[in-house]
Design an enzyme around this catalytic site. Structure first.
Site, PDB file in Angstrom:
ATOM      1  N   CYS A 167      98.179  -3.471 -14.871  1.00 44.64           N
ATOM      2  CA  CYS A 167      97.268  -2.691 -15.716  1.00 44.64           C
ATOM      3  C   CYS A 167      96.619  -3.518 -16.810  1.00 44.64           C
ATOM      4  CB  CYS A 167      97.974  -1.464 -16.297  1.00 44.64           C
ATOM      5  SG  CYS A 167      99.149  -1.788 -17.632  1.00 44.64           S
ATOM      6  N   ASP A 168      97.290  -4.564 -17.311  1.00 41.45           N
ATOM      7  CA  ASP A 168      96.695  -5.396 -18.372  1.00 41.45           C
ATOM      8  C   ASP A 168      95.371  -6.012 -17.920  1.00 41.45           C
ATOM      9  OD1 ASP A 168      99.461  -5.372 -17.885  1.00 41.45           O
ATOM     10  OD2 ASP A 168      99.863  -7.117 -19.104  1.00 41.45           O
ATOM     11  N   ALA A 169      95.245  -6.193 -16.609  1.00 39.72           N
ATOM     12  CA  ALA A 169      94.019  -6.793 -16.075  1.00 39.72           C
ATOM     13  C   ALA A 169      92.780  -5.987 -16.442  1.00 39.72           C
ATOM     14  CB  ALA A 169      94.112  -6.912 -14.556  1.00 39.72           C
ATOM     15  N   LEU A 170      92.959  -4.700 -16.758  1.00 37.98           N
ATOM     16  CA  LEU A 170      91.803  -3.856 -17.047  1.00 37.98           C
ATOM     17  C   LEU A 170      91.190  -4.140 -18.420  1.00 37.98           C
ATOM     18  CD1 LEU A 170      92.989  -0.462 -15.521  1.00 37.98           C
ATOM     19  CD2 LEU A 170      91.678  -2.331 -14.453  1.00 37.98           C
TER      20      LEU A 170
END
Length: 333
Positions: A115-118
């Protein structure tokens, strides 16, 4: 903000191309827009032009290695010369990202599998499209964002699992907190919400996918305010706050930034969300030492931990603090 930025400039950490510094320099640019500090601008430009020479780290497929380019794009927009080299590496990388399959197998079943990739990927691609006029980047970002949303977003809790390891699948590998709740990581969700702000800042009002992003943003903001703690901050594990000591700044800073931005731009009701943002900002300031060091930052990891305290700092924690301040000061005005 200036004191925190200057302390962090004097205490560098990690490769200047690293994702950690991608988050830091996102905050630095917002701080420079707010304070017009020469020290901040010079540090950003030295990072991009001198240390990195406008290049990225080695992985063309990984959002960790794309995020530093958000600052390249912001500096390009401010530049009088607008030299092509400032955008060449990120443009070439994104063109490959559009057409090549993800080269790793495992839990990495889609390109943005965590999710951090977002925070790191989508704003970079949207910024690049809005700067160059090539809309293929933002359109592919929409595709990849929906894949991650479908994989990790919990529509009951309105929070993102960090990755597939934290999605409840009904088998023996399922993970829960000690209180029986699902595990939702503060920093991971802070980065998602901060990334949504950075996407919405860029998207045209009539962009077809904008309602989707606004809906996710508003759902998450409502949830975040509901679980804010008495000190104004959020705990490393969002749904088991009693088990985790102290507010966690790298998540809380992004939550404060996101709430304040929504109030400032009319997406969130001021009566409900402005007090929460101001309370968060007060809590964040209690985590800043006299010399400007931002503490209470969870170290690098992939899930909630208890391994941090007042002396625990990281560059991305300072970045989150600077982003928060850049919107809180607008709210004050």
């Amino acid at each position: 903000m200036n004191k925190a930025a200057e302390w962090q400039i004097a205490h560098p950490k990690h490769s200047q191309k690293d994702w950690t510094n991608g988050a830091f320099y996102a905050g630095m640019f917002a701080a420079w827009e707010t304070t017009k500090s020469d020290a901040i601008y010079n540090a950003m430009h030295a990072m991009a032009a001198d240390s990195n020479k406008w290049r990225l780290a080695r992985r063309w497929y990984h959002a960790d290695d794309h995020v530093i380019a958000q600052t390249y794009i912001d500096l390009y927009r401010e530049s009088a010369k607008k030299e092509p080299v400032m955008l060449q590496a990120i443009t070439d990388t994104m063109r490959k990202f559009l057409i090549e399959p993800y080269p790793v197998r495992g839990i990495e079943i889609i390109k943005w599998w965590w999710c951090d990739a977002l925070f790191m990927g989508p704003p970079t691609m949207v910024k690049l499209s809005m700067t160059t006029g090539d809309k293929s980047f933002m359109k592919y970002s929409d595709v990849c964002y929906h894949e991650c949303y479908d994989l990790l977003y919990n529509k009951e809790e309105h929070l993102f699992a960090r990755d597939l390891n934290y999605v409840i699948k009904g088998d023996s590998k399922d993970r829960f907190e000690n209180n029986g709740k699902r595990i939702f990581w503060s920093r991971g969700n802070g980065w998602v919400l901060g990334g949504l702000v950075r996407i919405l800042k860029e998207l045209p009002a009539d962009y077809p996918e904008r309602p989707f992003y606004e809906t996710v943003y508003k759902e998450m903001c409502a949830k975040i305010v509901d679980i804010q703690q008495a000190d104004g901050l959020w705990r490393a594990s969002l749904l088991d706050p009693e088990a985790y000591p102290g507010g966690e700044v790298s998540g809380s800073g992004f939550f404060c930034y996101s709430l304040a931005w929504g109030v400032n731009n009319g997406l969130l009701d001021a009566a409900t969300y402005a007090p929460a943002a101001k309370k968060a900002w007060a809590g964040l300031n209690r985590c800043v030492a006299e010399d400007g060091r931002v503490g209470w930052v969870q170290p690098i990891g992939a899930d909630p931990r208890k391994n941090f305290g007042a002396d625990s700092w990281e560059v991305y924690g300072t970045g989150a603090f600077l982003l928060a301040g850049s919107e809180i000061i607008k709210m004050k005005k």
